[in-house]
Scaffold this motif. Structure first.
Motif, PDB file in Angstrom:
ATOM      1  N   ARG A  25      -7.205  10.043  -2.637  1.00 25.51           N
ATOM      2  CA  ARG A  25      -7.590   8.626  -2.555  1.00 25.51           C
ATOM      3  C   ARG A  25      -9.125   8.541  -2.498  1.00 25.51           C
ATOM      4  O   ARG A  25      -9.786   8.752  -3.502  1.00 25.51           O
ATOM      5  CB  ARG A  25      -6.907   7.986  -1.341  1.00 25.51           C
ATOM      6  CG  ARG A  25      -5.376   8.040  -1.466  1.00 25.51           C
ATOM      7  CD  ARG A  25      -4.629   7.307  -0.394  1.00 25.51           C
ATOM      8  NE  ARG A  25      -3.193   7.525  -0.620  1.00 25.51           N
ATOM      9  CZ  ARG A  25      -2.457   8.420   0.040  1.00 25.51           C
ATOM     10  NH1 ARG A  25      -3.003   9.153   1.005  1.00 25.51           N
ATOM     11  NH2 ARG A  25      -1.183   8.585  -0.242  1.00 25.51           N
TER      12      ARG A  25
ATOM     13  N   GLY B  60      -6.430  -1.094  -4.012  1.00 28.88           N
ATOM     14  CA  GLY B  60      -6.323   0.181  -4.708  1.00 28.88           C
ATOM     15  C   GLY B  60      -7.626   0.771  -5.205  1.00 28.88           C
ATOM     16  O   GLY B  60      -7.638   1.736  -5.949  1.00 28.88           O
TER      17      GLY B  60
ATOM     18  N   GLU C 254       0.908   3.968  -3.144  1.00 29.13           N
ATOM     19  CA  GLU C 254       0.390   5.317  -2.905  1.00 29.13           C
ATOM     20  C   GLU C 254       1.479   6.353  -2.655  1.00 29.13           C
ATOM     21  O   GLU C 254       1.165   7.520  -2.389  1.00 29.13           O
ATOM     22  CB  GLU C 254      -0.575   5.292  -1.704  1.00 29.13           C
ATOM     23  CG  GLU C 254      -1.807   4.448  -1.926  1.00 29.13           C
ATOM     24  CD  GLU C 254      -2.630   4.925  -3.108  1.00 29.13           C
ATOM     25  OE1 GLU C 254      -2.809   6.157  -3.244  1.00 29.13           O
ATOM     26  OE2 GLU C 254      -3.076   4.075  -3.900  1.00 29.13           O
TER      27      GLU C 254
ATOM     28  N   ILE D  46      -6.961  -0.258   0.572  1.00 32.66           N
ATOM     29  CA  ILE D  46      -5.632  -0.661   1.040  1.00 32.66           C
ATOM     30  C   ILE D  46      -5.207  -1.960   0.375  1.00 32.66           C
ATOM     31  O   ILE D  46      -4.058  -2.129  -0.039  1.00 32.66           O
ATOM     32  CB  ILE D  46      -5.623  -0.788   2.576  1.00 32.66           C
ATOM     33  CG1 ILE D  46      -5.701   0.603   3.208  1.00 32.66           C
ATOM     34  CG2 ILE D  46      -4.367  -1.517   3.064  1.00 32.66           C
ATOM     35  CD1 ILE D  46      -5.851   0.591   4.711  1.00 32.66           C
TER      36      ILE D  46
ATOM     37  N   TYR E 237       0.837  -1.210   0.000  1.00 30.69           N
ATOM     38  CA  TYR E 237       0.000   0.000   0.000  1.00 30.69           C
ATOM     39  C   TYR E 237       0.868   1.255   0.000  1.00 30.69           C
ATOM     40  O   TYR E 237       0.622   2.192  -0.772  1.00 30.69           O
ATOM     41  CB  TYR E 237      -0.921  -0.019   1.221  1.00 30.69           C
ATOM     42  CG  TYR E 237      -1.709   1.255   1.419  1.00 30.69           C
ATOM     43  CD1 TYR E 237      -2.680   1.644   0.502  1.00 30.69           C
ATOM     44  CD2 TYR E 237      -1.471   2.075   2.521  1.00 30.69           C
ATOM     45  CE1 TYR E 237      -3.404   2.822   0.681  1.00 30.69           C
ATOM     46  CE2 TYR E 237      -2.191   3.246   2.709  1.00 30.69           C
ATOM     47  CZ  TYR E 237      -3.154   3.620   1.780  1.00 30.69           C
ATOM     48  OH  TYR E 237      -3.862   4.785   1.949  1.00 30.69           O
TER      49      TYR E 237
ATOM     50  N   THR F  10      -6.384   6.664   3.800  1.00 28.18           N
ATOM     51  CA  THR F  10      -7.224   6.435   2.620  1.00 28.18           C
ATOM     52  C   THR F  10      -8.236   7.555   2.418  1.00 28.18           C
ATOM     53  O   THR F  10      -8.816   7.683   1.340  1.00 28.18           O
ATOM     54  CB  THR F  10      -7.991   5.099   2.712  1.00 28.18           C
ATOM     55  OG1 THR F  10      -8.932   5.152   3.803  1.00 28.18           O
ATOM     56  CG2 THR F  10      -7.030   3.936   2.919  1.00 28.18           C
TER      57      THR F  10
END
Length: 284
Positions: free
Chosen positions: A200, A281, A151, A278, A147, A195
């Motif tokens: 996101r 995606g 990201e 997580i 993750y 997140t």
């Protein structure tokens, strides 16, 4: 509150009145699916069917409405009062004055029954996909690392926190906490917060003043609590290991659920999306 949503809230409260918090139960990572479509329930609908299945000791992961059961030639046995409300969105026809492309909908509910309460139907004969299996034995560090890399998220040293303005997670070193379970349950909590960043799932802005509202702060915390707990279950991590005062913790969240039921349902849906993001995606 919408009447359909209230039925869901009433059922949740009835099954949670013993003071337990269901998100610390591994039942939340076991699939629950519609018998006819084979589609897994998501969000609040999964939350409530998983909770009831665990409390009632149901072995089947399949659910169906009364009409679906009858259409398949089945019969309900001793099922009075055992229907579980699930919600769906019904599209409404456009009306004069609506903008082009504008969609209108209303929230409705239907009742579903677990296949354990049904005779005359063989789930295997319906060619439904396998359901009810828990996603176990995932590696906590592998999930976190994948993750972070995907990201481009930075982790700095310090007390556990997520800082939206800098998109940074802060964590102590593993050897600075009491147990590995405590480390990863806390780590997942902070990753779940991340997140919500605008780039996101966009649950909040980068301005921390957003959290000055007690209700909003509680909802944001609850999203992180539930999604982190589900991630823990999938890795065999004790989701409660980071709780310092379990009695106060349970009382606080139980009070929030009763007083802010609609906010709670919203947090549940967002928690499922955070966990899915997580892991893969994208929100569920």
């Amino acid at each position: 509150m919408n009447k359909s949503m209230q039925k869901v809230v009433d059922t949740l409260q009835a099954y949670m009145e013993d003071g337990g918090l269901v998100w610390h139960n591994a039942c939340l990572i076991r699939n629950q699916s519609n018998l006819v479509s084979g589609n897994p329930y998501r969000g609040v609908n999964h939350f409530i069917t998983a909770m009831v299945a665990d409390a009632e000791g149901y072995q089947s992961p399949y659910w169906a409405t009364f009409k679906q059961i009858k259409d398949l030639g089945g019969n309900l046995i001793d099922a009075k009062g055992k229907g579980v409300p699930i919600i769906f969105y019904k599209n409404l026809p456009p009306k004069e004055g609506d903008e082009a492309g504008q969609k209108r909908f209303v929230i409705r509910n239907s009742y579903v029954f677990n296949l354990d309460l049904v005779t005359g139907i063989d789930a295997d004969s319906l060619n439904t996909d396998a359901a009810g299996q828990a996603a176990l034995d995932q590696d906590a560090e592998a999930i976190a690392t994948a993750y972070l890399e995907r990201e481009s998220l930075t982790v700095g040293h310090g007390s556990p926190a997520y800082v939206p303005a800098f998109d940074v997670v802060k964590m102590p070193e593993l050897n600075e906490v009491t147990t590995t379970d405590e480390f990863y349950s806390t780590y997942f909590h902070e990753l779940a917060h991340s997140t919500g960043h605008p780039k996101r799932l966009c649950r909040f802005g980068v301005d921390s003043a957003k959290f000055e509202s007690r209700e909003e702060y509680s909802k944001v915390e609850l999203v992180a609590e539930i999604s982190a707990a589900m991630l823990c279950h999938g890795c065999g991590v004790d989701s409660q290991s980071s709780i310092k005062n379990s009695a106060a913790y349970i009382q606080g969240w139980s009070r929030f659920i009763k007083q802010e039921a609609e906010a709670f349902l919203g947090a549940v849906n967002q928690a499922y999306k955070a966990r899915a993001f997580i892991l893969a995606g994208k929100g569920a």
